[in-house]
Design an enzyme around this catalytic site. Structure first.
Site, PDB file in Angstrom:
ATOM      1  N   TRP A 156      -2.532   0.516   0.051  1.00  6.38           N
ATOM      2  CA  TRP A 156      -3.956   0.343   0.364  1.00  6.38           C
ATOM      3  C   TRP A 156      -4.776   1.624   0.101  1.00  6.38           C
ATOM      4  O   TRP A 156      -5.647   1.949   0.899  1.00  6.38           O
ATOM      5  CB  TRP A 156      -4.168  -0.009   1.839  1.00  6.38           C
ATOM      6  CG  TRP A 156      -3.479  -1.190   2.409  1.00  6.38           C
ATOM      7  CD1 TRP A 156      -2.769  -1.215   3.557  1.00  6.38           C
ATOM      8  CD2 TRP A 156      -3.497  -2.542   1.917  1.00  6.38           C
ATOM      9  NE1 TRP A 156      -2.315  -2.476   3.818  1.00  6.38           N
ATOM     10  CE2 TRP A 156      -2.750  -3.311   2.825  1.00  6.38           C
ATOM     11  CE3 TRP A 156      -4.048  -3.161   0.804  1.00  6.38           C
ATOM     12  CZ2 TRP A 156      -2.552  -4.676   2.657  1.00  6.38           C
ATOM     13  CZ3 TRP A 156      -3.851  -4.521   0.631  1.00  6.38           C
ATOM     14  CH2 TRP A 156      -3.118  -5.247   1.554  1.00  6.38           C
ATOM     15  N   GLY A 242     -14.958   9.166   9.671  1.00  8.44           N
ATOM     16  CA  GLY A 242     -14.999   8.124   8.637  1.00  8.44           C
ATOM     17  C   GLY A 242     -15.659   6.859   9.138  1.00  8.44           C
ATOM     18  O   GLY A 242     -16.338   6.147   8.385  1.00  8.44           O
ATOM     19  N   ARG A 243     -15.474   6.583  10.417  1.00  2.52           N
ATOM     20  CA  ARG A 243     -16.020   5.326  10.970  1.00  2.52           C
ATOM     21  C   ARG A 243     -17.541   5.299  10.949  1.00  2.52           C
ATOM     22  O   ARG A 243     -18.153   4.228  10.882  1.00  2.52           O
ATOM     23  CB  ARG A 243     -15.472   5.113  12.384  1.00  2.52           C
ATOM     24  CG  ARG A 243     -14.036   4.660  12.313  1.00  2.52           C
ATOM     25  CD  ARG A 243     -13.277   4.695  13.601  1.00  2.52           C
ATOM     26  NE  ARG A 243     -11.869   4.477  13.265  1.00  2.52           N
ATOM     27  CZ  ARG A 243     -10.846   4.925  13.963  1.00  2.52           C
ATOM     28  NH1 ARG A 243     -11.056   5.614  15.068  1.00  2.52           N
ATOM     29  NH2 ARG A 243      -9.612   4.691  13.565  1.00  2.52           N
ATOM     30  N   GLU A 363     -10.098   1.632   8.103  1.00  2.00           N
ATOM     31  CA  GLU A 363     -10.391   2.780   8.983  1.00  2.00           C
ATOM     32  C   GLU A 363     -10.341   2.373  10.460  1.00  2.00           C
ATOM     33  O   GLU A 363     -11.149   2.824  11.271  1.00  2.00           O
ATOM     34  CB  GLU A 363     -11.705   3.460   8.584  1.00  2.00           C
ATOM     35  CG  GLU A 363     -11.589   4.009   7.164  1.00  2.00           C
ATOM     36  CD  GLU A 363     -12.586   5.077   6.805  1.00  2.00           C
ATOM     37  OE1 GLU A 363     -13.104   5.760   7.695  1.00  2.00           O
ATOM     38  OE2 GLU A 363     -12.827   5.222   5.595  1.00  2.00           O
ATOM     39  N   GLY A 364      -9.415   1.496  10.766  1.00  2.00           N
ATOM     40  CA  GLY A 364      -9.217   1.007  12.134  1.00  2.00           C
ATOM     41  C   GLY A 364      -9.895  -0.334  12.312  1.00  2.00           C
ATOM     42  O   GLY A 364     -11.123  -0.444  12.203  1.00  2.00           O
TER      43      GLY A 364
HETATM   44  C1  LIG Z   1      -9.354  -2.751   0.711  1.00  2.00           C
HETATM   45  C2  LIG Z   1      -8.608  -1.809   1.607  1.00  2.00           C
HETATM   46  C3  LIG Z   1      -8.778  -0.441   1.443  1.00  2.00           C
HETATM   47  C4  LIG Z   1      -8.060   0.440   2.257  1.00  2.00           C
HETATM   48  N1  LIG Z   1      -8.167   1.796   2.044  1.00  2.00           N
HETATM   49  C5  LIG Z   1      -7.302   2.638   2.681  1.00  2.00           C
HETATM   50  C6  LIG Z   1      -7.228   4.017   2.311  1.00  2.00           C
HETATM   51  O1  LIG Z   1      -7.985   4.512   1.454  1.00  2.00           O
HETATM   52  N2  LIG Z   1      -6.300   4.803   2.927  1.00  2.00           N
HETATM   53  C7  LIG Z   1      -5.446   4.319   3.882  1.00  2.00           C
HETATM   54  O2  LIG Z   1      -4.628   5.075   4.398  1.00  2.00           O
HETATM   55  N3  LIG Z   1      -5.512   3.010   4.270  1.00  2.00           N
HETATM   56  C8  LIG Z   1      -6.418   2.167   3.686  1.00  2.00           C
HETATM   57  N4  LIG Z   1      -6.460   0.828   4.046  1.00  2.00           N
HETATM   58  C9  LIG Z   1      -5.571   0.337   5.099  1.00  2.00           C
HETATM   59  C10 LIG Z   1      -6.291  -0.088   6.346  1.00  2.00           C
HETATM   60  O3  LIG Z   1      -6.749   1.018   7.052  1.00  2.00           O
HETATM   61  C11 LIG Z   1      -5.334  -0.989   7.151  1.00  2.00           C
HETATM   62  O4  LIG Z   1      -5.274  -2.234   6.456  1.00  2.00           O
HETATM   63  C12 LIG Z   1      -5.760  -1.182   8.573  1.00  2.00           C
HETATM   64  O5  LIG Z   1      -5.624   0.021   9.291  1.00  2.00           O
HETATM   65  C13 LIG Z   1      -4.967  -2.279   9.278  1.00  2.00           C
HETATM   66  O6  LIG Z   1      -3.597  -2.136   9.065  1.00  2.00           O
HETATM   67  P1  LIG Z   1      -2.737  -3.403   8.567  1.00  2.00           P
HETATM   68  O7  LIG Z   1      -3.438  -3.978   7.397  1.00  2.00           O
HETATM   69  O8  LIG Z   1      -1.335  -2.974   8.399  1.00  2.00           O
HETATM   70  O9  LIG Z   1      -2.842  -4.434   9.743  1.00  2.00           O
HETATM   71  P2  LIG Z   1      -1.920  -4.455  11.078  1.00  2.00           P
HETATM   72  O10 LIG Z   1      -1.919  -3.124  11.722  1.00  2.00           O
HETATM   73  O11 LIG Z   1      -0.627  -5.086  10.755  1.00  2.00           O
HETATM   74  O12 LIG Z   1      -2.774  -5.430  11.993  1.00  2.00           O
HETATM   75  C14 LIG Z   1      -2.764  -6.858  11.820  1.00  2.00           C
HETATM   76  C15 LIG Z   1      -3.651  -7.444  12.920  1.00  2.00           C
HETATM   77  O13 LIG Z   1      -3.104  -7.115  14.220  1.00  2.00           O
HETATM   78  C16 LIG Z   1      -4.076  -6.426  14.986  1.00  2.00           C
HETATM   79  N5  LIG Z   1      -3.410  -5.427  15.823  1.00  2.00           N
HETATM   80  C17 LIG Z   1      -2.539  -4.460  15.442  1.00  2.00           C
HETATM   81  N6  LIG Z   1      -2.174  -3.715  16.505  1.00  2.00           N
HETATM   82  C18 LIG Z   1      -2.868  -4.189  17.568  1.00  2.00           C
HETATM   83  C19 LIG Z   1      -2.951  -3.837  18.931  1.00  2.00           C
HETATM   84  N7  LIG Z   1      -2.253  -2.818  19.427  1.00  2.00           N
HETATM   85  N8  LIG Z   1      -3.769  -4.549  19.729  1.00  2.00           N
HETATM   86  C20 LIG Z   1      -4.482  -5.585  19.247  1.00  2.00           C
HETATM   87  N9  LIG Z   1      -4.464  -5.981  17.961  1.00  2.00           N
HETATM   88  C21 LIG Z   1      -3.654  -5.291  17.136  1.00  2.00           C
HETATM   89  C22 LIG Z   1      -5.027  -5.796  13.972  1.00  2.00           C
HETATM   90  O14 LIG Z   1      -6.280  -5.500  14.555  1.00  2.00           O
HETATM   91  C23 LIG Z   1      -5.075  -6.880  12.915  1.00  2.00           C
HETATM   92  O15 LIG Z   1      -5.990  -7.872  13.287  1.00  2.00           O
HETATM   93  C24 LIG Z   1      -7.208  -0.067   3.269  1.00  2.00           C
HETATM   94  C25 LIG Z   1      -7.073  -1.440   3.440  1.00  2.00           C
HETATM   95  C26 LIG Z   1      -7.741  -2.312   2.612  1.00  2.00           C
HETATM   96  C27 LIG Z   1      -7.531  -3.796   2.795  1.00  2.00           C
END
Ligand SMILES: Cc1cc2nc3c(=O)[nH]c(=O)nc-3n(C[C@H](O)[C@H](O)[C@H](O)COP(=O)(O)OP(=O)(O)OC[C@H]3O[C@@H](n4cnc5c(N)ncnc54)[C@H](O)[C@@H]3O)c2cc1C
Length: 379
Positions: A156, A242-243, A363-364
């Site tokens: 990502w 960032g947020r 970004e969270g």
């Molecule tokens: C287009 C795009 C660009 C991005 N750019 C970057 C980048 O430049 N650099 C980088 O490092 N990352 C990047 N990301 C990653 C992005 O920050 C993550 O996708 C995001 O942090 C969520 O992680 P995940 O996708 O693994 O979801 P998960 O962490 O697996 O979460 C899945 C679901 O479960 C929920 N969840 C997880 N834990 C909890 C909890 N404790 N309590 C309640 N709900 C919870 C989440 O809110 C979500 O709804 C990017 C993602 C995308 C799609």
């Protein structure tokens, strides 16, 4: 209390708006359809000083405050959300981190080129198994005499393909959780560094998002940012800033949705009157305006706290979670107001709805922002 923008902030707003209207908006729908990276726009943003807005001029940045950055981000996102995320990563995740945490050597050799826009940066924290739980990363940085050797897979990564340098987080000491994570700046030309193919995304389609692969990539020891073990703290504090950028991006999408809704509802005639004559439509417009203004104030407050060197993490989380939800609601209502015409690519309205969604995720996620806010309430 003073709600007036400064003369400099007003100038930035005018400059960003003019650039966005004249140079970003015209090709935005086509770039989204063809997934074409906005090379010329990024070059122009560098010329305008938009790629390192908050960096001290001594490091070739714009020396502007965070409110100015939020204003410029909103205007850019209003016209082309993909361009705004390219800008936000370089500004808030890369340049801000380097200015705050890196050595003079890194500032001289990397930050100057990134802040002036000669080079482009990326920020690589996430991995396939570690998203919200980012400290659960597997990428390893093994220490050798004069370097660290990186092995692992990141995913990502915004700007993964088009960037020159990447901020990478990796484990330097296993078994001690987030205290074993360190932060590096890595030149993509290093041997063993490889980039995956761009993801096929729902929105922000003309920005690139890729996997990164590290196969025994040797990173000079001077490229360590902060001390060993400080990486996770650096990542979290950088994401707080960032947020504010992502919230501004969201509000740009919401503002575009409102503007398009106002003008279309005045033009579109049904039952012998413009659809804007119906209170049902007026309520939608009014609700959008109320929510956008509220979100913008939350963003400016978080930006102001940051500029005053006060704690701004919770304010930034509030701004991000609210602005991203406003962007989703406003863009969905915008499609509704456009009826069937809102559902086709040509009008550029469905793109707003697709682009808005990511602001609730990266970004969270919204869930994680609410955890941050609740943790503060319950402490
Ligand atoms: C287009 C795009 C660009 C991005 N750019 C970057 C980048 O430049 N650099 C980088 O490092 N990352 C990047 N990301 C990653 C992005 O920050 C993550 O996708 C995001 O942090 C969520 O992680 P995940 O996708 O693994 O979801 P998960 O962490 O697996 O979460 C899945 C679901 O479960 C929920 N969840 C997880 N834990 C909890 C909890 N404790 N309590 C309640 N709900 C919870 C989440 O809110 C979500 O709804 C990017 C993602 C995308 C799609």
């Amino acid at each position: 209390m003073n709600f007036e923008l400064t003369e400099e902030q007003k100038l930035i707003k005018r400059t960003a708006k003019e650039f966005a209207n004249n140079e970003l908006a015209p090709g935005a729908v086509e770039r989204d359809q063809t997934k074409q990276w906005p090379k010329e726009a990024v070059e122009k943003m560098a010329d305008l000083g938009f790629m390192g807005m908050m960096v001290n001029p001594k490091w070739d940045g714009g020396g502007m405050d965070t409110i100015s950055y939020a204003i410029a981000m909103e205007e850019v996102a209003r016209a082309d959300d993909s361009a705004s995320v390219i800008m936000s990563v370089n500004n808030s995740l890369v340049c801000y981190l380097l200015q705050k945490y890196s050595s003079e050597f890194i500032k001289e050799n990397y930050l100057k080129d990134l802040a002036s826009g000669k080079k482009l940066g990326a920020f690589s924290l996430s991995e396939p198994q570690s998203g919200s739980d980012a400290s659960n990363m597997l990428t390893i940085a093994r220490k050798e005499e004069n370097c660290y050797v990186l092995n692992g897979t990141k995913n990502w990564v915004t700007n993964g393909l088009n960037s020159d340098y990447v901020i990478v987080f990796a484990v330097t000491e296993q078994g001690i959780g987030h205290r074993g994570i360190s932060c590096f700046i890595v030149d993509k030309k290093n041997k063993g560094f490889d980039v995956g193919k761009p993801e096929d995304k729902l929105g922000i389609r003309s920005s690139d998002t890729t996997e990164l692969y590290f196969d025994n990539v040797k990173v000079p020891k001077e490229n360590l940012i902060g001390k060993e073990g400080e990486g996770f703290k650096i990542a979290l504090s950088t994401l707080d800033g960032g947020r504010i950028g992502i919230a501004s991006q969201a509000i740009g999408i919401a503002q575009a949705s409102l503007e398009k809704s106002v003008s279309y509802s005045k033009e579109r005639v049904q039952f012998n009157k413009p659809i804007s004559a119906n209170q049902a439509i007026q309520n939608k417009l009014a609700n959008m305006a109320i929510e956008i203004e509220s979100a913008r104030l939350l963003i400016y407050k978080a930006a102001w706290l940051k500029d005053m060197n006060q704690n701004f993490g919770v304010a930034a989380s509030m701004a991000k979670v609210y602005a991203s939800e406003v962007a989703m609601r406003a863009s969905t209502e915008c499609v509704q107001i456009h009826g069937g015409y809102g559902y086709i690519a040509e009008t550029g309205v469905e793109r707003l709805m697709r682009d808005a969604k990511i602001t609730q995720i990266y970004e969270g996620t919204s869930e994680i922002q609410r955890l941050v806010i609740a943790r503060d309430l319950l402490k």
